[in-house]
Design a protein around this motif. Structure first.
Motif, PDB file in Angstrom:
ATOM      1  N   GLN A  75       0.864  -1.175   0.000  1.00  0.00           N
ATOM      2  CA  GLN A  75       0.000   0.000   0.000  1.00  0.00           C
ATOM      3  C   GLN A  75       0.904   1.230   0.000  1.00  0.00           C
ATOM      4  OE1 GLN A  75      -2.349  -0.823   3.555  1.00  0.00           O
ATOM      5  NE2 GLN A  75      -4.073  -1.537   2.314  1.00  0.00           N
ATOM      6  N   ALA A  77       1.541   5.560   0.293  1.00  0.00           N
ATOM      7  CA  ALA A  77       1.077   6.811   0.879  1.00  0.00           C
ATOM      8  C   ALA A  77       0.432   7.658  -0.219  1.00  0.00           C
ATOM      9  CB  ALA A  77       2.247   7.548   1.519  1.00  0.00           C
ATOM     10  N   GLY A  78      -0.040   8.851   0.139  1.00  0.00           N
ATOM     11  CA  GLY A  78      -0.725   9.706  -0.819  1.00  0.00           C
ATOM     12  C   GLY A  78       0.120  10.120  -1.989  1.00  0.00           C
ATOM     13  N   ASP A  79       1.478  10.084  -1.827  1.00  0.00           N
ATOM     14  CA  ASP A  79       2.347  10.461  -2.948  1.00  0.00           C
ATOM     15  C   ASP A  79       2.432   9.385  -4.018  1.00  0.00           C
ATOM     16  OD1 ASP A  79       3.919   8.513  -1.762  1.00  0.00           O
ATOM     17  OD2 ASP A  79       5.495   9.890  -1.118  1.00  0.00           O
ATOM     18  N   GLY A  80       1.872   8.196  -3.725  1.00  0.00           N
ATOM     19  CA  GLY A  80       1.855   7.121  -4.715  1.00  0.00           C
ATOM     20  C   GLY A  80       3.148   6.365  -4.859  1.00  0.00           C
ATOM     21  N   THR A  81       4.172   6.722  -4.089  1.00  0.00           N
ATOM     22  CA  THR A  81       5.466   6.045  -4.205  1.00  0.00           C
ATOM     23  C   THR A  81       5.978   5.497  -2.879  1.00  0.00           C
ATOM     24  OG1 THR A  81       6.624   8.155  -3.944  1.00  0.00           O
ATOM     25  CG2 THR A  81       6.142   7.441  -6.198  1.00  0.00           C
ATOM     26  N   THR A  82       5.677   6.170  -1.764  1.00  0.00           N
ATOM     27  CA  THR A  82       6.158   5.733  -0.450  1.00  0.00           C
ATOM     28  C   THR A  82       5.345   4.533   0.034  1.00  0.00           C
ATOM     29  OG1 THR A  82       6.805   7.991   0.118  1.00  0.00           O
ATOM     30  CG2 THR A  82       6.611   6.405   1.929  1.00  0.00           C
TER      31      THR A  82
END
Length: 462
Positions: A75, A77-82
């Motif tokens: 899954q 985070a909101g940044d799509g990479t973390t």
């Protein structure tokens, strides 16, 4: 034992890397077969039976799925990479909520065809204009003009969809060589967004409350209840004890019944922890990671709140602690996780998860050993009847001082859904005792008793 058997990494979820140095690569164009079988060893060092013989084929001409980067569920985070949550993909596993299936698709000539079919469909050509992309380019191969790829396939269901079901996918790959090599991988997942249910905590066949209280009986105190989970199945239950303070001279604190009164970590101020999913967490940042199944930190040294059989939350997943070295601060756990995750949280509480019934062995009032112990030193059991799981746990309640107490509990299923609650009760192991009893008669009718009107009826010191 045979010199040709090897210990793998992990326990209930395990893995072993093979052919890392190309030692099983075929010398010619024909695939090379490897036959293997597995068996397990329990906490009592007893081995189970060998599995059926399985066969793996190593093919120099086939593209590789999940080789350079193994298949995982993550899954972001909101940044799509973390990455905020990560677990290894295991066929037929259960998940909660929405995840991405990630991993590599690689060939030395590059990939010409990449298709996913099943519960959802995507082709390499269709992915070129799609957003978000399922296939992320991962390096152009010189000479062929083709790319290798990283998978990013959305799986699971949003938590607002409180259902359970099956998702299956077939990943088909062809490389850019001539003749073409191909590979297929079948993906099988179960999603479960339904929370389990739980009956009230019982003691001695009655509901635990402010009248049916916590008292030592037959060397320990036993609590129990039922958890109903008809989808993914019961995973574990965690419980812990909280005593409220007055906020001035005393403060809210958690008691650890596995540590004797007066010893460090018998109780810890509640503000030491953060709360998540109804559980107190002891957070450690910057742990040293030398392997996927271990971590080290100085804050773990001599910390009795961190125990074998307990839980450590890393990358959003609770992992079972298999060993703690209190001298070095080294913790081993399973299943493993990427060493890039160095911030961890230890779950504070007692864990009930052994599906084999444990029994205590005593010398007088001293617990000397536990038959079928899962290693945590607490007598426990989980028994299944259909979709109902009856659990029991026995502790030394004398390690908690008398007085009001809150028992908190959280039950989890295998997908990660949970149900939690608490009950207010009392600990009462040191009730006041009568030291002396007198019988008196007011012989002269003056409304009081004199020494010649009293007869000693009971004397505890006599």
């Amino acid at each position: 034992e045979s010199p040709y058997q090897f210990k793998v990494s992990g326990t209930a979820s395990w893995n072993m890397a093979i052919n890392a140095a190309g030692e099983f690569n075929p010398s010619g164009s024909d695939p090379k077969s490897i036959r293997f079988r597995v068996r397990a060893q329990d906490n009592n060092d007893l081995y189970g039976n060998w599995s059926e013989v399985r066969t793996i084929s190593v093919d120099n001409n086939a593209p590789q799925i999940g080789s350079t980067k193994p298949l995982k569920l993550v899954q972001f985070a909101g940044d799509g990479t973390t990455v905020i949550a990560e677990k290894d993909y295991v066929a037929n596993m259960y998940i909660r909520g929405e995840w991405f299936l990630v991993g590599s698709v690689w060939d030395e000539s590059g990939i010409s065809t990449l298709n996913v079919t099943g519960s959802a469909n995507r082709t390499l050509e269709g992915d070129a204009s799609a957003n978000p992309k399922w296939f992320v380019q991962d390096g152009l191969v010189a000479g062929t003009g083709k790319y290798n790829y990283q998978l990013r396939i959305p799986v699971g269901r949003p938590l607002t969809d409180t259902t359970a079901g099956l998702q299956s996918y077939t990943i088909f790959v062809e490389d850019a060589s001539d003749p073409k090599g191909s590979a297929t991988s079948n993906i099988l997942l179960n999603y479960d967004n339904k929370s389990p249910t739980m009956t009230q905590i019982m003691r001695g066949g009655l509901v635990l409350n402010t009248t049916n209280i916590i008292e030592q009986s037959n060397r320990h105190f036993t609590l129990e209840s039922d958890v109903t989970e008809v989808e993914s199945g019961f995973e574990r239950l965690v419980f812990y004890f909280v005593r409220k303070g007055n906020g001035t001279t005393t403060f809210d604190r958690i008691y650890n019944p596995m540590v004797e009164k007066g010893q460090p970590y018998n109780h810890t101020t509640l503000t030491t922890f953060t709360m998540s999913d109804g559980l107190p967490l002891y957070n450690v940042t910057g742990a040293t990671r030398t392997g996927e199944d271990n971590l080290q930190h100085d804050n773990i040294k001599n910390n009795q709140n961190i125990r074998k059989g307990g839980l450590v939350r890393i990358a959003g997943v609770d992992r079972v602690i298999s060993n703690v070295n209190y001298t070095t601060g080294l913790v081993e756990f399973s299943p493993g996780v990427s060493t890039t995750h160095s911030d961890v949280s230890f779950v504070i509480g007692q864990v009930v998860n052994n599906t084999t019934i444990e029994t205590g062995n005593w010398t007088g009032d001293t617990l000397t050993s536990i038959t079928n112990d899962d290693g945590d030193g607490m007598i426990e059991s989980v028994e299944r009847s259909g979709g109902t799981y009856h659990w029991t746990a026995s502790i030394n309640s004398k390690n908690i001082p008398d007085g009001p107490i809150e028992l908190h509990y959280v039950a989890f299923d295998k997908a990660g859904n949970s149900v939690n609650g608490s009950v207010a009760t009392f600990v009462s192991n040191n009730r006041p005792k009568l030291a002396k009893v007198y019988l008196g008669t007011d012989l002269d009718g003056n409304g009081s008793f004199t020494s010649n009107e009293l007869v000693s009826y009971y004397n505890a010191t006599s």
